[in-house]
Scaffold this active site. Structure first.
Site, mmCIF file in Angstrom:
data_model
loop_
_atom_site.group_PDB
_atom_site.id
_atom_site.type_symbol
_atom_site.label_atom_id
_atom_site.label_comp_id
_atom_site.label_asym_id
_atom_site.label_seq_id
_atom_site.Cartn_x
_atom_site.Cartn_y
_atom_site.Cartn_z
ATOM 1 N N PRO A 28 73.903 99.757 -25.861
ATOM 2 C CA PRO A 28 72.813 100.519 -26.506
ATOM 3 C C PRO A 28 71.711 100.916 -25.535
ATOM 4 C CG PRO A 28 72.671 98.176 -27.057
ATOM 5 C CD PRO A 28 74.005 98.375 -26.387
ATOM 6 N N ASP B 128 66.927 103.398 -32.839
ATOM 7 C CA ASP B 128 67.295 103.699 -31.453
ATOM 8 C C ASP B 128 66.081 104.373 -30.797
ATOM 9 O OD1 ASP B 128 69.992 105.644 -29.874
ATOM 10 O OD2 ASP B 128 68.135 104.791 -29.069
ATOM 11 N N GLY B 129 65.630 103.846 -29.682
ATOM 12 C CA GLY B 129 64.443 104.380 -29.010
ATOM 13 C C GLY B 129 64.580 105.862 -28.678
ATOM 14 N N GLN C 52 75.332 94.142 -29.944
ATOM 15 C CA GLN C 52 75.564 93.393 -28.707
ATOM 16 C C GLN C 52 75.851 91.924 -28.989
ATOM 17 O OE1 GLN C 52 71.782 94.444 -26.900
ATOM 18 N NE2 GLN C 52 70.819 94.080 -28.878
ATOM 19 N N ASP D 159 61.007 98.232 -22.399
ATOM 20 C CA ASP D 159 61.517 96.875 -22.123
ATOM 21 C C ASP D 159 62.937 96.805 -22.659
ATOM 22 O OD1 ASP D 159 60.923 93.571 -23.521
ATOM 23 O OD2 ASP D 159 61.917 94.200 -21.661
ATOM 24 N N SER D 160 63.832 97.445 -21.925
ATOM 25 C CA SER D 160 65.208 97.604 -22.433
ATOM 26 C C SER D 160 66.173 96.633 -21.778
ATOM 27 C CB SER D 160 65.677 99.017 -22.103
ATOM 28 O OG SER D 160 65.925 99.105 -20.701
ATOM 29 N N THR D 161 67.391 96.596 -22.298
ATOM 30 C CA THR D 161 68.492 95.921 -21.626
ATOM 31 C C THR D 161 68.919 96.803 -20.446
ATOM 32 O OG1 THR D 161 69.777 96.971 -23.376
ATOM 33 C CG2 THR D 161 69.387 94.632 -23.598
ATOM 34 N N ASP D 162 69.959 96.425 -19.751
ATOM 35 C CA ASP D 162 70.436 97.203 -18.610
ATOM 36 C C ASP D 162 71.163 98.466 -19.089
ATOM 37 O OD1 ASP D 162 70.520 94.092 -17.705
ATOM 38 O OD2 ASP D 162 69.937 95.446 -16.073
#
Ligand code: SAM
Length: 293
Positions: free
Chosen positions: A167, A142-143, A35, A160-163
């Protein structure tokens, strides 16, 4: 007179608006393997991190999100020992989780090593105590892959991820939530970053519908975070123990005292309980979240 640079948050371009921030100084900017990352100084919000044009964290208001994503699931559960964070590379949530002495082991699975490395340099207030804590384990992966393969079992999972773009997209999928359920202990709880319902109602509804296909209780709670533009932030909630979400204020206060009543700036037992009282327009979004069979 040097021209002032402004950086825009482009997350809501499709809704026809942008939030722009004046830049005092760019501290760090790079395209990582996963990203685009930019960290800059803002005159009011202080250090601000953006990933792919979306605000992740600011020094001024980070405490609200970090405290509500960590203390709500942990005080609702009451005796969480094994905790998993998916994402969370800035370590702000990890720092809050480790305030709970009852937590015996905290594993954080972050996909982007660059976020951790740069957070060690630019957010030492989070990373220093976290990486110095023997209970903490950092995994770069990768979760989705981690929860699909791990033999570990957890009492609380905090996403607690990005949108849901790039990824982060897979972390809003049915298969991810099903894999999370697979590695949850009896009575465990899952909480997720789920966007701002005013602008992203489908994101919240879709996650809650998926929770309701897998768990006895699928819901959400809210908090207002100034730089997550849009009023209330929605945090997804999933558990097979329906009582956790209704933990009385008295019990929360007792657990907080037992945990040493460590300092908080947003979370209180009353704010915790009130966070599940949803404004009607958000309650309607959640009410309509029916799991399609
Ligand atoms: N609080 C922020 C928000 O609400 O937008 C999120 C902060 S945290 C920095 C988000 C982290 O999720 C990022 O470091 C990103 O690299 C990580 N991430 C995104 N997709 C991931 C995945 N599939 N597995 C693990 N971590 C992921």
């Amino acid at each position: 007179m040097a021209e002032i640079r402004w950086i825009a948050e482009t997350l809501f371009d499709d809704l026809g608006f942008r939030m722009s921030y004046q830049v005092d100084k760019v501290l760090y900017e790079m395209q990582t393997e996963h990203q685009h990352l930019v960290l800059f100084e803002h005159p009011f919000f202080g250090k601000m991190l953006m990933l792919d044009g979306a605000t992740q964290i600011t020094k001024r208001d980070e405490f609200i999100y970090q405290e509500m994503m960590s203390h709500v699931p942990l005080f609702a559960h009451g005796q969480a020992r094994e905790v998993l964070i998916i994402g969370g590379g800035d370590c702000g949530i990890a720092e809050e989780v480790l305030k709970h002495k009852s937590v015996k082991r905290l594993t954080q699975v972050e996909i982007d090593a660059a976020v951790i490395e740069f957070s060690k340099e630019h957010f030492p207030e989070f990373t220093k105590p976290v990486f110095a804590d023997k209970r903490f384990e950092s995994v770069i992966e990768d979760g989705m892959k981690y929860v699909a393969r791990t033999e570990r079992r957890f009492d609380a999972i905090i996403v607690d991820s990005t949108d849901p773009q790039g990824p982060g997209k897979v972390l809003f999928s049915q298969k991810f939530y099903a894999a999370c359920k697979r590695c949850m202990n009896k009575g465990a709880v899952l909480v997720t970053q789920n966007g701002v319902p005013m602008f992203q109602p489908n994101e919240l509804a879709s996650s809650v519908a998926k929770f309701r296909r897998l768990f006895a209780d699928g819901a959400c709670y809210v908090a207002a975070i100034p730089t997550y533009i849009g009023g209330h932030m929605g945090m997804g909630w999933a558990s097979d123990d329906r009582r956790l979400r209704q933990t009385p204020v008295k019990a929360l206060a007792a657990r907080y005292r037992k945990a040493g009543a460590f300092s908080t700036r947003y979370w209180t037992p009353e704010v915790h309980a009130a966070a599940f009282a949803l404004p009607r327009f958000i309650a309607d979004v959640v009410a309509k979240a029916r799991p399609r069979r």
